[in-house]
Design a protein around this motif. Structure first.
Motif, PDB file in Angstrom:
ATOM      1  N   LEU A 181      55.770 -68.831  38.351  1.00 37.78           N
ATOM      2  CA  LEU A 181      54.389 -69.151  38.701  1.00 37.78           C
ATOM      3  C   LEU A 181      54.053 -68.714  40.114  1.00 37.78           C
ATOM      4  CD1 LEU A 181      53.895 -72.790  37.334  1.00 37.78           C
ATOM      5  CD2 LEU A 181      52.806 -70.713  36.473  1.00 37.78           C
ATOM      6  N   HIS A 182      52.906 -68.055  40.251  1.00 36.25           N
ATOM      7  CA  HIS A 182      52.408 -67.676  41.574  1.00 36.25           C
ATOM      8  C   HIS A 182      50.909 -67.955  41.619  1.00 36.25           C
ATOM      9  CE1 HIS A 182      56.162 -65.627  42.701  1.00 36.25           C
ATOM     10  NE2 HIS A 182      56.222 -65.303  41.413  1.00 36.25           N
ATOM     11  N   GLY A 183      50.485 -68.706  42.632  1.00 39.30           N
ATOM     12  CA  GLY A 183      49.074 -69.035  42.762  1.00 39.30           C
ATOM     13  C   GLY A 183      48.487 -68.458  44.031  1.00 39.30           C
ATOM     14  N   HIS A 184      48.058 -69.346  44.920  1.00 47.15           N
ATOM     15  CA  HIS A 184      47.433 -68.902  46.168  1.00 47.15           C
ATOM     16  C   HIS A 184      48.404 -68.082  47.005  1.00 47.15           C
ATOM     17  CE1 HIS A 184      46.361 -69.509  50.502  1.00 47.15           C
ATOM     18  NE2 HIS A 184      45.190 -69.143  50.031  1.00 47.15           N
ATOM     19  N   GLY A 185      47.868 -67.034  47.628  1.00 47.11           N
ATOM     20  CA  GLY A 185      48.643 -66.219  48.547  1.00 47.11           C
ATOM     21  C   GLY A 185      47.777 -65.818  49.719  1.00 47.11           C
ATOM     22  N   THR A 186      48.391 -65.451  50.811  1.00 44.95           N
ATOM     23  CA  THR A 186      47.636 -65.096  52.015  1.00 44.95           C
ATOM     24  C   THR A 186      47.682 -63.606  52.336  1.00 44.95           C
ATOM     25  OG1 THR A 186      49.570 -65.625  53.386  1.00 44.95           O
ATOM     26  CG2 THR A 186      47.951 -67.382  53.032  1.00 44.95           C
ATOM     27  N   SER A 187      48.483 -62.838  51.620  1.00 44.07           N
ATOM     28  CA  SER A 187      48.529 -61.396  51.864  1.00 44.07           C
ATOM     29  C   SER A 187      47.265 -60.735  51.325  1.00 44.07           C
ATOM     30  CB  SER A 187      49.746 -60.759  51.191  1.00 44.07           C
ATOM     31  OG  SER A 187      49.690 -59.352  51.305  1.00 44.07           O
ATOM     32  N   ARG A 188      46.622 -59.939  52.159  1.00 43.54           N
ATOM     33  CA  ARG A 188      45.397 -59.255  51.766  1.00 43.54           C
ATOM     34  C   ARG A 188      45.667 -57.874  51.156  1.00 43.54           C
ATOM     35  NH1 ARG A 188      40.286 -60.916  53.527  1.00 43.54           N
ATOM     36  NH2 ARG A 188      40.275 -62.952  54.540  1.00 43.54           N
ATOM     37  N   HIS A 189      46.893 -57.526  50.986  1.00 48.89           N
ATOM     38  CA  HIS A 189      47.226 -56.258  50.345  1.00 48.89           C
ATOM     39  C   HIS A 189      47.181 -56.448  48.823  1.00 48.89           C
ATOM     40  CE1 HIS A 189      48.267 -54.281  54.077  1.00 48.89           C
ATOM     41  NE2 HIS A 189      48.992 -55.329  54.413  1.00 48.89           N
ATOM     42  N   VAL A 190      46.255 -55.755  48.179  1.00 48.07           N
ATOM     43  CA  VAL A 190      46.072 -55.895  46.740  1.00 48.07           C
ATOM     44  C   VAL A 190      46.053 -54.518  46.094  1.00 48.07           C
ATOM     45  CG1 VAL A 190      44.795 -58.053  46.994  1.00 48.07           C
ATOM     46  CG2 VAL A 190      43.541 -55.903  46.888  1.00 48.07           C
ATOM     47  N   SER A 191      46.521 -54.445  44.861  1.00 51.79           N
ATOM     48  CA  SER A 191      46.498 -53.188  44.123  1.00 51.79           C
ATOM     49  C   SER A 191      45.183 -52.993  43.391  1.00 51.79           C
ATOM     50  CB  SER A 191      47.659 -53.151  43.121  1.00 51.79           C
ATOM     51  OG  SER A 191      48.896 -53.218  43.792  1.00 51.79           O
ATOM     52  N   HIS A 192      44.551 -54.095  42.976  1.00 54.86           N
ATOM     53  CA  HIS A 192      43.266 -54.058  42.296  1.00 54.86           C
ATOM     54  C   HIS A 192      42.423 -55.232  42.788  1.00 54.86           C
ATOM     55  CE1 HIS A 192      43.530 -50.856  39.230  1.00 54.86           C
ATOM     56  NE2 HIS A 192      44.834 -51.026  39.409  1.00 54.86           N
TER      57      HIS A 192
END
Length: 226
Positions: free
Chosen positions: A102-113
């Motif tokens: 499970l992965h929910g909230h994250g703070t990294s702004r690097h996104v693929s889409h």
């Protein structure tokens, strides 16, 4: 086989594409040199693609997924109610959740889409992302798809599934409507009522009952071909 057409839910009411164009940027302005890794786009907006406010970790909460012993960090309120319902049903009806699933909230702004930016607002969750990676379709068996479709119909368009996106990510679930949309609050209220009523909600559902299958099929066709 998964459905690959973009649904009305995946479009977030038609606003996500414009918002993504305004806020998703790349650090690179030219193709990378031969052998160099491609630049990872960075989400620059104050809201995620689905229109919810980007949150610091301190503004989110960690929620235990009933029956699994696992916790996931999400935006408090209606988003957590809806996404936890997905996680519970997945755990009870598809496969037991394990550590790292499970992965929910994250703070990294690097996104693929752009849709991956919804993790920044705590309104997206991935379930077993290593088993169902970005860009890969067809990872679920037909019986598993029956359950996924039933969950989506039950949540009445408040949650979108990455398996329906043009670039699929079958591990991805997100809040599909804007924060002010009345349906989000209405459906979340229903789930809260189920959570306090024995014999209702996650763990008490037969996704293969003929009436439910018919409803889920009708809902999927309506959402994918508005």
């Amino acid at each position: 086989m998964t459905v690959r057409g973009m649904s009305r839910r995946g479009l977030m009411g038609g606003t996500a594409g414009a918002l993504a164009a305004a806020t998703l940027g790349s650090a690179a302005t030219a193709p990378p040199a031969h052998g160099a890794p491609a630049a990872v786009p960075q989400w620059r907006g104050g809201t995620s693609a689905n229109g919810w406010k980007v949150l610091a970790e301190a503004d989110t909460e960690e929620y235990l997924v009933e029956g699994s012993g696992l916790a996931v960090r999400l935006a408090p309120g209606d988003p957590s109610v809806l996404l936890l319902h997905v996680a519970r049903r997945f755990h009870y009806e598809l496969a037991p959740l394990r550590a790292g699933d499970l992965h929910g909230h994250g703070t990294s702004r690097h996104v693929s889409h752009p849709f991956e930016s919804n993790h920044l607002s705590g309104t997206a969750m991935t379930i077993r992302p290593h088993a169902y990676p970005l860009g890969v379709a067809g990872g679920l068996y037909p019986a598993e798809l029956v359950v996924i479709r039933d969950i989506l119909a039950e949540l009445d368009g408040t949650v979108a599934w990455g398996g329906d996106f043009p670039t699929p990510k079958e591990s991805h679930f997100e809040i599909a409507l804007a924060p002010t949309h009345p349906k989000t609050k209405r459906v979340a209220r229903t789930i809260r009522d189920w959570n306090t009523s024995p014999g209702k909600g996650a763990g008490a559902t037969d996704a293969f009952a003929p009436a439910r299958r018919a409803r889920a099929t009708t809902f999927a066709r309506r959402e994918q071909h508005p």
